[in-house]
Design a protein around this motif. Structure first.
Motif: not given
Length: 393
Positions: A227-235, A258-264, A294-300, A387-391
Motif C-alpha cells: 500500500t506504499g507509505g512507511g508501513t511494513v507488514v510482518w505477520v 472466517s468467524n471472523p473474516a480476516p482484516f486483511s 519514530g516508528d509505531k508498532l501495530f496489530t489488528y 496484520y501486524s508490523g510497523k508504521e
C-alpha cells in the motif's frame, strides 16, 4: 529419483486431486545485498507452498539417449493416478548434491513500480532455477489431506498438501544481479512453474511479490507494504520466514479464514478460549523487523464478544521479551508496570469488530532495535489477530 523404463500409461481420471503452488512471500523478506566479483547481488530466500487437494509429486524416467524426463503424478480420489510429462531432470552441475533437479521450476524478477503503485516492466531477473522438491517446513497442516509429518525428500520428490519447500538466500541461484539497476523502490517477484508445465488447480496464483527499496552505496535493503507509505507488514497470512511457533496456557496457533473474516489477506490467527493467562507467539524469525526512531508498532485484533478477555497484551522480542504493551485490566504480571517492560495503553478495545492496536516504539524501548519474535497474549477470553508490523513517519 530416476527410474529406468517408460512412464506408465495415463489412468482414467476419477476426480483428480490437483496440487496448487503459491509463493510464500514471507520468505522473500529474508533478503540482503552482497558484493561478488565486482557485482552487486540482491540475495533472497524463496518458498513455495502447496495449498491444493493433492501432493505435487514428480519422478524421473531415463530415456535411451540419457535424457531424464520429469513426470508429474496426479492422484485421484479413488486411489488411481495419472502421469503427465512435465519437463526434464538434470544432474550435470549438481553432482555435489547427489540428487536430480527438476528443471525450470521458478523464475525471479525485479520489476518497476508504476505511478499508481502497480506492477511494471522487468528491469532485472535471474535464469530459470532448477530445484529438488521436498517437504521443508509446514505451511498449514490444517488443510484437508495435509500430513502432520514430512513425506517428500530429494530422493522422493514432491511437496505435500499444507507443506512448503524453501530455498535460502545463501544457495546458488537465489539472487538477482542489480549492478546496473539504479537505487529505488521495486517489486521483487517470484514465479513458480513459469512455463506452466505442471498440472495445478489454478495457474493464476503462481506469482508472489513484495515491494522493496535498496541503496547500493551502503548495501541496505528494506521492504514496504504494497500500500506504499512507511508501513511494513510482518505477520500476514503466515509467520515471518524462519519463525518458530510456540504457545502456552492452553493456547495454540489457529489460522482461520472466517468467524471472523480476516482484516486483511486470506487468514488470521485465533486464540483458544481460555481462563487466566494464555498466549501464542513466535521467535527466531529470519525475516526480522527493523524498528527506527519514530516508528509505531501495530496489530489488528477482533475480540470475541461472547468471550471477552480481561486484558490484552502484545510482546516483542529483540533478544529479550521485556517489551510489552497492554490494554484493559492489569492482570498479567510480566515486567514492571509503568515501564517499557509493561506499558499500559488504555482501555480494552471494543469487542465484535476489528480494532487497530498501536504502540509508539519508544514507549516499549524498541527504537533502533531489530525484532525476531512477537507474542499475542490474553488474560481470559478469546481474540483473533491479523496484520501486524510497523508504521514509520
Amino acid at each position: 529419483r530416476a527410474l529406468a523404463g517408460t512412464a506408465p500409461p495415463p489412468a482414467p481420471s476419477a476426480n483428480p486431486m490437483y496440487p496448487d503452488l503459491i509463493t510464500w512471500t514471507d520468505w522473500l523478506r529474508d533478503i540482503d545485498m552482497v558484493d561478488s566479483n565486482g557485482r552487486k547481488l540482491l540475495r533472497f530466500s524463496a518458498s513455495y507452498a502447496n495449498t491444493g487437494r493433492g501432493p505435487m509429486e514428480v519422478y524421473g524416467v531415463v530415456q535411451g539417449d540419457g535424457t531424464t524426463y520429469a513426470y508429474q503424478r496426479v492422484w485421484n480420489d479413488d486411489g488411481t493416478y495419472t502421469d503427465y510429462l512435465a519437463g526434464t531432470f538434470s544432474f550435470a552441475g549438481h553432482q555435489d548434491h547427489n540428487h536430480w533437479h527438476f528443471d525450470d521450476f521458478a523464475s525471479y524478477y525485479l520489476r518497476r513500480v508504476t505511478s499508481s503503485g502497480g506492477v511494471g516492466s522487468i528491469v532485472a531477473g535471474s535464469p530459470k532455477i532448477t530445484f529438488c522438491l521436498l517437504d521443508w517446513t509446514p505451511y498449514d497442516r490444517s488443510l484437508p489431506g495435509a500430513p502432520q509429518n514430512a513425506v517428500y525428500t530429494c530422493d522422493n520428490q514432491g511437496i505435500s498438501v499444507g507443506w512448503a519447500d524453501v530455498y535460502v538466500k545463501e544457495l546458488e541461484g537465489q539472487n538477482i544481479d542489480i549492478t546496473s539497476v539504479p537505487d529505488g523502490v521495486y517489486w521483487l517477484e517470484s514465479v513458480t512453474d513459469p512455463d506452466n508445465r505442471l498440472k495445478e488447480a489454478s495457474d493464476s496464483n503462481n506469482s508472489g511479490r513484495i515491494k522493496i527499496q535498496f541503496s547500493k552505496s551502503n548495501n541496505t535493503v528494506t521492504f514496504v507494504d504494497d500500500t506504499g507509505g512507511g508501513t511494513v507488514v510482518w505477520v500476514e497470512d503466515a509467520l515471518p520466514a524462519g519463525a518458530v511457533a510456540y504457545a502456552d496456557g492452553g493456547d495454540s496457533w489457529n489460522w482461520v479464514a472466517s468467524n471472523p473474516a480476516p482484516f486483511s489477506g486470506s487468514r488470521a490467527h485465533q486464540s483458544n478460549i481460555g481462563l487466566g493467562l494464555h498466549q501464542h507467539y513466535f521467535d527466531w524469525a529470519n525475516a526480522t523487523l527493523n524498528v527506527a526512531a519514530g516508528d509505531k508498532l501495530f496489530t489488528y485484533i477482533f475480540i470475541d464478544p461472547l468471550n471477552v478477555p480481561e486484558e490484552v497484551m502484545l510482546q516483542w522480542n529483540d533478544g529479550s521479551w521485556e517489551h510489552r504493551a497492554y490494554w484493559g485490566a492489569n492482570r498479567i504480571s510480566y515486567g514492571t508496570d509503568g515501564t517499557a517492560s509493561r506499558r499500559h495503553m488504555g482501555a480494552l478495545p471494543p469487542a465484535g469488530q476489528w480494532v487497530r492496536l498501536e504502540v509508539p516504539a519508544v514507549a516499549v524501548g524498541l527504537e533502533g532495535r531489530t525484532l525476531k519474535g512477537m507474542a499475542f497474549t490474553l488474560f481470559g477470553g478469546r481474540a483473533t489477530w491479523d496484520y501486524s508490523g510497523k508504521e514509520g513517519n
